[in-house]
Scaffold this motif. Sequence first.
Motif, PDB file in Angstrom:
ATOM      1  N   UNK A 139      10.841  72.455  23.421  1.00  0.00           N
ATOM      2  CA  UNK A 139       9.397  72.590  23.605  1.00  0.00           C
ATOM      3  C   UNK A 139       9.068  74.070  23.822  1.00  0.00           C
ATOM      4  N   UNK A 140       8.176  74.603  22.992  1.00  0.00           N
ATOM      5  CA  UNK A 140       7.811  76.020  23.123  1.00  0.00           C
ATOM      6  C   UNK A 140       6.346  76.212  23.508  1.00  0.00           C
ATOM      7  N   UNK A 141       5.524  75.161  23.359  1.00  0.00           N
ATOM      8  CA  UNK A 141       4.118  75.273  23.762  1.00  0.00           C
ATOM      9  C   UNK A 141       3.526  73.881  23.902  1.00  0.00           C
ATOM     10  N   UNK A 142       2.547  73.769  24.807  1.00  0.00           N
ATOM     11  CA  UNK A 142       1.826  72.506  25.015  1.00  0.00           C
ATOM     12  C   UNK A 142       0.344  72.796  25.108  1.00  0.00           C
ATOM     13  N   UNK A 143      -0.446  71.975  24.425  1.00  0.00           N
ATOM     14  CA  UNK A 143      -1.895  72.051  24.525  1.00  0.00           C
ATOM     15  C   UNK A 143      -2.417  70.657  24.827  1.00  0.00           C
ATOM     16  N   UNK A 144      -3.308  70.549  25.823  1.00  0.00           N
ATOM     17  CA  UNK A 144      -3.770  69.235  26.257  1.00  0.00           C
ATOM     18  C   UNK A 144      -5.277  69.182  26.368  1.00  0.00           C
ATOM     19  N   UNK A 145      -5.848  67.988  26.035  1.00  0.00           N
ATOM     20  CA  UNK A 145      -7.272  67.769  26.290  1.00  0.00           C
ATOM     21  C   UNK A 145      -7.456  66.565  27.220  1.00  0.00           C
ATOM     22  N   UNK A 148      -5.016  63.435  24.473  1.00  0.00           N
ATOM     23  CA  UNK A 148      -3.907  63.637  23.547  1.00  0.00           C
ATOM     24  C   UNK A 148      -3.401  65.069  23.670  1.00  0.00           C
ATOM     25  N   UNK A 149      -2.104  65.236  23.468  1.00  0.00           N
ATOM     26  CA  UNK A 149      -1.479  66.550  23.605  1.00  0.00           C
ATOM     27  C   UNK A 149      -0.851  66.982  22.287  1.00  0.00           C
ATOM     28  N   UNK A 150      -0.863  68.278  22.065  1.00  0.00           N
ATOM     29  CA  UNK A 150      -0.158  68.882  20.942  1.00  0.00           C
ATOM     30  C   UNK A 150       1.077  69.581  21.488  1.00  0.00           C
ATOM     31  N   UNK A 151       2.257  69.136  21.052  1.00  0.00           N
ATOM     32  CA  UNK A 151       3.524  69.689  21.524  1.00  0.00           C
ATOM     33  C   UNK A 151       4.149  70.497  20.401  1.00  0.00           C
ATOM     34  N   UNK A 152       4.331  71.784  20.629  1.00  0.00           N
ATOM     35  CA  UNK A 152       4.990  72.643  19.649  1.00  0.00           C
ATOM     36  C   UNK A 152       6.485  72.663  19.924  1.00  0.00           C
ATOM     37  N   UNK A 153       7.252  72.407  18.885  1.00  0.00           N
ATOM     38  CA  UNK A 153       8.701  72.293  19.015  1.00  0.00           C
ATOM     39  C   UNK A 153       9.408  73.266  18.081  1.00  0.00           C
ATOM     40  N   UNK A 154      10.462  73.902  18.608  1.00  0.00           N
ATOM     41  CA  UNK A 154      11.283  74.795  17.795  1.00  0.00           C
ATOM     42  C   UNK A 154      12.606  74.110  17.498  1.00  0.00           C
ATOM     43  N   UNK A 155      12.972  74.062  16.223  1.00  0.00           N
ATOM     44  CA  UNK A 155      14.213  73.437  15.814  1.00  0.00           C
ATOM     45  C   UNK A 155      15.356  74.435  15.867  1.00  0.00           C
ATOM     46  N   UNK A 156      16.572  73.946  15.617  1.00  0.00           N
ATOM     47  CA  UNK A 156      17.758  74.792  15.733  1.00  0.00           C
ATOM     48  C   UNK A 156      17.695  75.997  14.803  1.00  0.00           C
ATOM     49  N   UNK A 157      17.091  75.830  13.623  1.00  0.00           N
ATOM     50  CA  UNK A 157      16.994  76.935  12.670  1.00  0.00           C
ATOM     51  C   UNK A 157      15.751  77.773  12.844  1.00  0.00           C
ATOM     52  N   UNK A 158      15.051  77.606  13.980  1.00  0.00           N
ATOM     53  CA  UNK A 158      13.864  78.379  14.360  1.00  0.00           C
ATOM     54  C   UNK A 158      12.589  77.971  13.625  1.00  0.00           C
ATOM     55  N   UNK A 159      12.654  76.989  12.736  1.00  0.00           N
ATOM     56  CA  UNK A 159      11.408  76.471  12.177  1.00  0.00           C
ATOM     57  C   UNK A 159      10.694  75.670  13.268  1.00  0.00           C
ATOM     58  N   UNK A 160       9.365  75.645  13.196  1.00  0.00           N
ATOM     59  CA  UNK A 160       8.590  74.971  14.231  1.00  0.00           C
ATOM     60  C   UNK A 160       7.771  73.827  13.645  1.00  0.00           C
ATOM     61  N   UNK A 161       7.590  72.798  14.468  1.00  0.00           N
ATOM     62  CA  UNK A 161       6.777  71.645  14.084  1.00  0.00           C
ATOM     63  C   UNK A 161       5.889  71.261  15.260  1.00  0.00           C
ATOM     64  N   UNK A 162       4.915  70.419  14.974  1.00  0.00           N
ATOM     65  CA  UNK A 162       3.992  69.938  16.003  1.00  0.00           C
ATOM     66  C   UNK A 162       4.117  68.428  16.131  1.00  0.00           C
ATOM     67  N   UNK A 176       8.026  70.012  29.558  1.00  0.00           N
ATOM     68  CA  UNK A 176       7.675  71.366  29.990  1.00  0.00           C
ATOM     69  C   UNK A 176       8.227  72.349  28.976  1.00  0.00           C
ATOM     70  N   UNK A 177       7.692  73.541  28.956  1.00  0.00           N
ATOM     71  CA  UNK A 177       8.181  74.568  28.038  1.00  0.00           C
ATOM     72  C   UNK A 177       9.647  74.861  28.350  1.00  0.00           C
ATOM     73  N   UNK A 178      10.455  74.864  27.303  1.00  0.00           N
ATOM     74  CA  UNK A 178      11.882  75.124  27.446  1.00  0.00           C
ATOM     75  C   UNK A 178      12.728  73.864  27.488  1.00  0.00           C
ATOM     76  N   UNK A 179      12.083  72.700  27.613  1.00  0.00           N
ATOM     77  CA  UNK A 179      12.841  71.453  27.706  1.00  0.00           C
ATOM     78  C   UNK A 179      13.399  71.065  26.345  1.00  0.00           C
ATOM     79  N   UNK A 180      14.647  70.586  26.326  1.00  0.00           N
ATOM     80  CA  UNK A 180      15.290  70.116  25.103  1.00  0.00           C
ATOM     81  C   UNK A 180      14.948  68.641  24.909  1.00  0.00           C
ATOM     82  N   UNK A 181      14.573  68.283  23.688  1.00  0.00           N
ATOM     83  CA  UNK A 181      14.197  66.918  23.372  1.00  0.00           C
ATOM     84  C   UNK A 181      14.773  66.536  22.018  1.00  0.00           C
ATOM     85  N   UNK A 182      14.639  65.271  21.676  1.00  0.00           N
ATOM     86  CA  UNK A 182      14.953  64.804  20.332  1.00  0.00           C
ATOM     87  C   UNK A 182      13.647  64.512  19.600  1.00  0.00           C
ATOM     88  N   UNK A 183      13.530  65.055  18.404  1.00  0.00           N
ATOM     89  CA  UNK A 183      12.379  64.798  17.549  1.00  0.00           C
ATOM     90  C   UNK A 183      12.792  63.746  16.525  1.00  0.00           C
TER      91      UNK A 183
END
Length: 265
Positions: A139-145, A148-162, A176-183
């Motif tokens: 997890x590299x960024x979180x935006x909340x209203x 619903x939340x938008x979670x920005x995720x960085x993959x092992x090859x540095x590509x990012x997804x939402x 939280x930012x920095x937490x490792x997860x499974x997508x």
Amino acid sequence: MDSNLMDLKALLTLNNDSTLFANPRRIKLLQQVQRTGSISQGAKEAGISYKAAWDAINDMNQLAEQDVVHSAKGGKGGGGAKLTPFGERLLQLYSLMDQMQDMALTALVDAAVPMGSLQELMAHFSLETSARNQLLAEVVALQSDNVSDSIQLKLAGNQQVEASITHSSTARLALTIGKKVLLLFKAPSVSIQLHSDDSGNNQLRGVVTQLMRGNSRTEVTLDIGSDEQVYASVENELISAMKLTEGDYCYACFHPSNAIIASMK
């Protein structure tokens, strides 16, 4: 590789403070009591004396906050014994922990298995889910209203997804930012494009390594870098129209709402 390492086996022992609660010998006894419905027969099947079996079960019943085995005195209908719900859960827990130990020992002798965290280890051995795509992410960024939340995720090859998930899910997963997860996301939710666009979809660039053609759909495997693959299930007509072949670069695209996040608290 030293072949002896492949024969490693951890013997799981559970202690209450410094007092033995469960070990492989006691677990085997409980399994036999569960199967036979008798402490005496269970002791025989487990290869221990009746006294040793009775003492072991009494110890466990005393050490736990609730009984492991419930025994009935003999009489007209005869005596018997059965595991309590807590005893049943103890056997289930021991089995799960035994599997996890085997997984850890396999990782020990395989340099390709990441050992940085439990999340990475579990990701390597893969979850059994219907989601074909399972990628380790951070997890590299979180935006909340607040809904619903938008979670920005960085993959092992540095590509990012939402990933778009509910705010309550973010809280429940303790993201939280920095937490490792499974997508996770399913292959049928992934489309293939030759060029990126501004559609709002996630777009992972990769090289086609395999095309498996079925009656109506083709499974496309993309190498997106860092030993990570993405799978897409695409209609055969689209693959033909794109003239897609192995070795081509393209984009695997999926909507943020199709992303599922799995996390260990």
